[in-house]
Design an enzyme around this catalytic site. Structure first.
Site, PDB file in Angstrom:
ATOM      1  N   SER A 180     -44.352 -54.123 -19.219  1.00  0.00           N
ATOM      2  CA  SER A 180     -44.769 -53.116 -18.243  1.00  0.00           C
ATOM      3  C   SER A 180     -45.733 -53.712 -17.209  1.00  0.00           C
ATOM      4  O   SER A 180     -45.344 -54.545 -16.402  1.00  0.00           O
ATOM      5  CB  SER A 180     -45.389 -51.929 -18.992  1.00  0.00           C
ATOM      6  N   HIS A 385     -40.302 -46.591 -23.554  1.00  0.00           N
ATOM      7  CA  HIS A 385     -41.239 -47.558 -22.987  1.00  0.00           C
ATOM      8  C   HIS A 385     -42.067 -48.250 -24.065  1.00  0.00           C
ATOM      9  O   HIS A 385     -42.249 -49.475 -24.034  1.00  0.00           O
ATOM     10  CB  HIS A 385     -42.167 -46.838 -22.007  1.00  0.00           C
TER      11      HIS A 385
END
Length: 409
Positions: A180, A385
């Protein structure tokens, strides 16, 4: 600034969810949570030592005075100790820390798996998180200390970390795994300081937070909706940090989110609202352990920077407003990072159920990078995620592919 009905709904749901946790704890009946996980109170180094892995802690000081802590596993239990093991740097995402890659234990966490596969594993901790919360001169409670975003992490933190690892190991190059924001930081460094491209063999971007126009996670969306006014308002009240690692969060994890607690479903709903909940891959029993180590803190400006990129649909520098932009950038809008300067071979991995970095945004990242050598969709259609760090089957779904890529490049 006018909010749409959907925007108001997002903000309201977040507020209701947080309030519900508190009310459920105060009003809910008694419960009998499972036995306390002994790993809850352990630091990164203590976790490694507990499971029989060599552990090191290193300190570097950035050009602008931030004191960063690096953690290291020089070799694993299943591979012999030897010189010249290839170094790999793993960089966490926003509000996280080095513990992210160890928290699920030796058989499931990426840090242990890489060490056992023969790598010299290093973990970064970006400025402002729990392990890198000091400065040479600035007080961590001051506005000046928190005046940074992932741009500064890219141009100050990663270069000094890279140089330190190469000097310490005597190697000419290393490999990089960024999750990320950890990928965002790398692309900032490699585009703004292209000479660093030659210091890396390979880069693996796990759900890279570069283009995030389609982000549906409430917290960054709130910053996108409110604009710079939210940052200004929070700073006015002396709030410069968001989601630090505190006793309150740990308390919530231990008591409100534990197995047997009547309020655990609310914790799961909040998790689902913010990052999507993959029931098949998330061990609900591990929530107390996870929340004892995460979140680990981030600056308000870091979230604001992501909010700006949601609005612009671009990967660009911090937007100070037209007047200050003219002084800082000599243009009314902040410039985009020049991704064409990134020559390191890059592999991208993404999940189909990621509401933070939508697959449509990942495609755009792939298209602008000049040297993408692998583009891999995780086979589980519900992969989210945070599953890259915490999924029950992350080893078979993600980490085995990482090992194949590292061996190839």
């Amino acid at each position: 600034m006018k909010m749409s009905n959907l925007s108001w709904c997002t903000v309201s749901l977040t507020a209701v969810a947080v309030t519900s946790v508190l009310l459920a704890y105060l009003l809910g009946g008694s419960h009998h949570p499972t036995a306390r996980d002994p790993d809850i109170d352990l630091t990164t180094v203590e976790l490694l030592a507990k499971y029989g892995y060599p552990a090191e802690s290193h300190t570097v000081v950035t050009e602008d005075g931030y004191i960063l802590t690096l953690h290291r596993i020089p070799y694993g239990k299943k591979s012999p100790e030897k010189a010249n093991r290839p170094p790999v740097l793993i960089q966490h995402g926003i509000i996280s820390s080095s513990v992210e890659w160890l928290i699920m234990g030796p058989e499931k966490s990426l840090g242990y798996i890489l060490a056992d596969a023969g790598y010299d594993v290093w973990f970064g901790n970006c400025r402002g998180n729990y392990f890198s919360s000091k400065h040479v001169t600035l007080n961590p409670s001051s506005a000046e200390y928190w005046n940074f975003s992932w741009h500064e992490m890219g141009i100050y933190d990663l270069p000094i970390i890279t140089d330190y690892i190469l000097k310490r190991t005597g190697q000419e190059k290393l490999s990089y795994i960024g999750h990320s924001m950890g990928a965002s930081m790398f692309f900032v460094m490699a585009s703004e300081m292209p000479e660093y491209n030659k210091k890396f063999n390979f880069m693996i971007a796990l759900t890279p937070a570069v283009y995030i126009e389609y982000c549906r996670s409430p917290l960054p969306k709130i910053f996108a909706i409110a604009g710079n006014q939210l940052e200004w308002l929070l700073n006015l009240f002396g709030i410069y940090q968001i989601l630090p690692r505190t006793g309150l969060i740990t308390f919530v994890g231990r008591h409100i989110c534990s197995d047997g607690a009547v309020t655990q479903p609310i914790c799961i709903n909040i998790l689902d609202l913010n990052v999507a909940y993959n029931q098949k891959e998330t061990n609900a029993s591990a929530l107390p352990l996870i929340l004892s180590h995460a979140p680990a803190g981030a600056s308000i400006k870091t979230f604001q920077h992501f909010g700006q990129n949601i609005n612009s649909g671009e990967f660009r520098k911090y937007d100070y407003g037209e007047e200050k932009n003219l002084l800082v950038y000599s243009s009314r809008t902040p410039p985009q990072y020049d991704m064409s300067k990134i020559t390191v071979p890059v592999a991208i991995m993404y999940g189909q159920n990621d509401i933070v970095v939508d697959p449509r945004d990942v495609v755009k990242t792939k298209e602008v990078l000049p040297n993408v050598v692998a583009y891999l969709k995780v086979k589980d259609e519900e992969f989210t995620h945070i599953d890259f760090a915490w999924a029950i089957n992350a080893k078979s779904l993600v980490y085995e592919d990482i090992l194949k890529l590292l061996r190839k490049y």
